[in-house]
Design a protein around this motif. Structure first.
Motif, mmCIF file in Angstrom:
data_model
loop_
_atom_site.group_PDB
_atom_site.id
_atom_site.type_symbol
_atom_site.label_atom_id
_atom_site.label_comp_id
_atom_site.label_asym_id
_atom_site.label_seq_id
_atom_site.Cartn_x
_atom_site.Cartn_y
_atom_site.Cartn_z
ATOM 1 N N LEU A 75 0.818 -1.219 0.000
ATOM 2 C CA LEU A 75 0.000 0.000 0.000
ATOM 3 C C LEU A 75 0.851 1.268 0.000
ATOM 4 N N GLY A 76 2.164 1.110 0.005
ATOM 5 C CA GLY A 76 3.051 2.269 0.007
ATOM 6 C C GLY A 76 3.463 2.736 1.383
ATOM 7 N N LEU A 77 3.040 2.020 2.429
ATOM 8 C CA LEU A 77 3.398 2.407 3.787
ATOM 9 C C LEU A 77 4.731 1.795 4.186
ATOM 10 N N ALA A 78 5.440 2.478 5.073
ATOM 11 C CA ALA A 78 6.642 1.920 5.693
ATOM 12 C C ALA A 78 6.223 1.140 6.936
ATOM 13 N N VAL A 79 7.097 0.285 7.415
ATOM 14 C CA VAL A 79 6.811 -0.547 8.587
ATOM 15 C C VAL A 79 7.706 -0.134 9.745
ATOM 16 N N ALA A 80 7.074 0.141 10.883
ATOM 17 C CA ALA A 80 7.801 0.324 12.139
ATOM 18 C C ALA A 80 7.706 -0.993 12.886
ATOM 19 N N GLU A 81 8.837 -1.657 13.028
ATOM 20 C CA GLU A 81 8.880 -3.026 13.530
ATOM 21 C C GLU A 81 9.217 -3.095 15.013
ATOM 22 N N ALA A 82 8.661 -4.122 15.646
ATOM 23 C CA ALA A 82 8.984 -4.459 17.044
ATOM 24 C C ALA A 82 8.740 -3.291 17.984
ATOM 25 N N MET A 83 7.617 -2.589 17.758
ATOM 26 C CA MET A 83 7.213 -1.483 18.611
ATOM 27 C C MET A 83 6.147 -1.957 19.593
ATOM 28 N N ASP A 84 5.513 -1.009 20.304
ATOM 29 C CA ASP A 84 4.494 -1.405 21.268
ATOM 30 C C ASP A 84 3.280 -2.031 20.579
ATOM 31 N N THR A 85 3.005 -1.686 19.317
ATOM 32 C CA THR A 85 1.902 -2.333 18.607
ATOM 33 C C THR A 85 2.149 -3.828 18.471
ATOM 34 N N ALA A 86 3.402 -4.237 18.388
ATOM 35 C CA ALA A 86 3.761 -5.648 18.335
ATOM 36 C C ALA A 86 3.857 -6.261 19.730
ATOM 37 N N GLN A 87 3.282 -5.546 20.721
ATOM 38 C CA GLN A 87 3.274 -5.988 22.118
ATOM 39 C C GLN A 87 4.681 -6.074 22.700
ATOM 40 N N ARG A 88 5.555 -5.218 22.191
ATOM 41 C CA ARG A 88 6.927 -5.164 22.698
ATOM 42 C C ARG A 88 6.916 -4.770 24.173
ATOM 43 N N GLY A 89 7.504 -5.583 25.013
ATOM 44 C CA GLY A 89 7.520 -5.327 26.445
ATOM 45 C C GLY A 89 6.200 -5.625 27.123
ATOM 46 N N MET A 90 5.218 -6.084 26.357
ATOM 47 C CA MET A 90 3.904 -6.418 26.903
ATOM 48 C C MET A 90 3.462 -7.758 26.322
ATOM 49 N N GLY A 91 4.364 -8.711 26.355
ATOM 50 C CA GLY A 91 4.112 -10.039 25.798
ATOM 51 C C GLY A 91 5.220 -10.497 24.876
ATOM 52 N N LEU A 92 5.753 -9.554 24.082
ATOM 53 C CA LEU A 92 6.853 -9.877 23.171
ATOM 54 C C LEU A 92 8.173 -9.557 23.860
ATOM 55 N N HIS A 93 8.979 -10.583 24.091
ATOM 56 C CA HIS A 93 10.265 -10.415 24.771
ATOM 57 C C HIS A 93 11.363 -10.095 23.754
ATOM 58 N N TRP A 94 12.519 -9.658 24.256
ATOM 59 C CA TRP A 94 13.610 -9.275 23.369
ATOM 60 C C TRP A 94 14.031 -10.430 22.465
ATOM 61 N N GLU A 95 14.000 -11.661 22.969
ATOM 62 C CA GLU A 95 14.415 -12.791 22.137
ATOM 63 C C GLU A 95 13.529 -12.919 20.900
ATOM 64 N N GLN A 96 12.203 -12.784 21.105
ATOM 65 C CA GLN A 96 11.302 -12.844 19.954
ATOM 66 C C GLN A 96 11.421 -11.584 19.091
ATOM 67 N N ALA A 97 11.600 -10.439 19.727
ATOM 68 C CA ALA A 97 11.742 -9.184 18.968
ATOM 69 C C ALA A 97 12.965 -9.234 18.073
ATOM 70 N N ARG A 98 14.035 -9.805 18.569
ATOM 71 C CA ARG A 98 15.265 -9.904 17.782
ATOM 72 C C ARG A 98 15.044 -10.724 16.516
ATOM 73 N N GLU A 99 14.354 -11.851 16.660
ATOM 74 C CA GLU A 99 14.064 -12.682 15.495
ATOM 75 C C GLU A 99 13.076 -11.994 14.566
ATOM 76 N N LEU A 100 12.108 -11.281 15.121
ATOM 77 C CA LEU A 100 11.149 -10.527 14.315
ATOM 78 C C LEU A 100 11.866 -9.472 13.478
ATOM 79 N N ILE A 101 12.787 -8.773 14.085
ATOM 80 C CA ILE A 101 13.551 -7.751 13.364
ATOM 81 C C ILE A 101 14.371 -8.380 12.241
ATOM 82 N N ARG A 102 15.049 -9.478 12.556
ATOM 83 C CA ARG A 102 15.884 -10.126 11.537
ATOM 84 C C ARG A 102 15.060 -10.540 10.328
ATOM 85 N N ARG A 103 13.932 -11.181 10.578
ATOM 86 C CA ARG A 103 13.101 -11.669 9.479
ATOM 87 C C ARG A 103 12.470 -10.511 8.692
#
Length: 388
Positions: A75-103
């Motif tokens: 749609l032409g939008l950019a992606v802000a990854e591993a933020m609070d919308t992705a439940q960062r620090g509220m369910g999503l831990h750094w280990e999962q965030a790291r893999e999410l960022i890599r992928r």
């Protein structure tokens, strides 16, 4: 075809709701926008078929999660990854965030999509025993990971820093040291306590104007290392005041999910770019409005964007941090995922009354792109509380 279903009110009474069935637009043809940069803070999809504790050991459905990022890029939008919308620090831990960022960075590079990634200190348990040096090391570990992966850094607010900082000078020291070390300009993120109560008094002041002065000093002392700043205070006047005090090349990215149409539209003194959680849920409407803005069609921009505001205000009502539930519910209604399950069991953070009203507002905003499917799925949710 007209669709009608019974929706619940407070107290358990039901009322018939007939869908308008409007769609916001013919989806935009552009793959980017030249007048504004617009990041959608993307959610994650949990794997509902993993027999694991969703709180302590959440599992991500990688295929569905990455498909949604491709949808945003399309749609032409950019992606802000591993933020609070992705439940960062509220369910999503750094280990999962790291893999999410890599992928996600790998996928972005494959399709030419823009991506920026959240960097925080969620390896640390916030406490007064944590030192500033501990905070810097945690930030640096994550900065190095994102830069090595090829992503841009979004320097998120730190609960650990909020817990151990003694005053504004501690924030200036930590941020100054970090900005001197990064290899490319970052996006700063000032997240208000309405989104995360543990960030109360960030920048060393509870008064937002005094806090703003500290943040501005950090930016003015390191102007070449700051692409922009996202502020999420739900205070349009404060955002505009700060926007006018930024160095010329530093962008304001609105994080105001209540007032985003006017802030992005701007005034005679300037405008805000966008880094918004609500853009995940209203992506087709947001992209359509931004295309209209590119074309100078302000009436079209206003007409499309303003219809989404009641929906956004409902999704982000107090407790504001529970907004993720509404974002994922919209993705479920629109067929982007096959279930309404969230990591940490966060699908239970909003009532069925809230979800029913959200369904109605989503229809009126024109963001239910498959009305028949949305009705079918809304009925399934209602059936779980005995409404048939």
């Amino acid at each position: 075809m007209a669709y009608t279903l019974k929706l619940p009110r407070q107290g358990g009474s039901l009322y018939p709701y007939r869908l308008k069935g409007d769609t916001p637009v013919t989806l935009p043809q552009k793959k980017s926008f030249h007048k504004r940069t617009a990041f959608a803070a993307a959610h994650v999809v949990c794997d509902p078929f993993t027999d694991a504790d969703p709180v302590t050991n959440p599992h991500i459905d990688w295929e569905a999660t990455l498909q949604y990022r491709h949808y945003l890029w399309s749609l032409g939008l950019a992606v802000a990854e591993a933020m609070d919308t992705a439940q960062r620090g509220m369910g999503l831990h750094w280990e999962q965030a790291r893999e999410l960022i890599r992928r996600s960075v790998k996928e972005a590079h494959a399709v030419g999509g823009r991506i920026a990634c959240g960097v925080g200190t969620d390896q640390l348990e916030p406490s007064a025993a944590v030192t500033l040096a501990d905070v810097e090391r945690a930030y640096e570990e994550q900065c190095e990971w994102v830069e090595a992966a090829g992503g841009q850094i979004i320097l998120m607010a730190s609960r650990a820093l909020a817990a151990c900082a003694k005053g504004p000078e501690d924030y200036e020291q930590v941020y100054g040291n970090l900005l001197r070390r990064v290899s490319r300009p970052v996006i700063l993120h000032w997240l208000g306590e309405m989104f995360d109560p543990k960030l109360k008094g960030y920048w060393g002041h509870e008064n937002p104007d005094e806090a703003m002065k500290v943040c501005l000093r950090v930016i003015h002392e390191n102007p070449q290392k700051v692409d922009g700043i996202k502020i999420s205070l739900l205070d349009a006047d404060a955002e505009i005041r700060m926007r006018r005090l930024l160095p010329e090349h530093v962008r304001m990215y609105t994080g105001d999910d209540f007032h985003y149409p006017s802030l992005i539209r701007g005034d005679e003194h300037g405008y805000s770019h966008a880094l918004l959680g609500i853009f995940d849920g209203i992506a087709p409407a947001a992209a359509t409005a931004l295309e209209a803005l590119d074309e100078g069609n302000l009436n079209r921009y206003d007409a499309v964007m303003e219809k989404t505001v009641p929906l956004s205000r409902h999704i982000f009502q107090q407790p504001t941090y529970a907004y993720k539930t509404g974002i994922v519910f919209l993705a479920y209604l629109n067929g982007h995922q096959s279930h309404f399950r969230m990591i940490g069991g966060a699908e239970g953070h909003r009532s069925v009354i809230h979800l029913a009203k959200m369904f109605e507002l989503a229809d009126q905003a024109g963001v239910l792109l498959q009305p028949e499917l949305a009705v079918e799925r809304m009925r399934l949710v209602l059936a779980q509380v005995g409404i048939r």
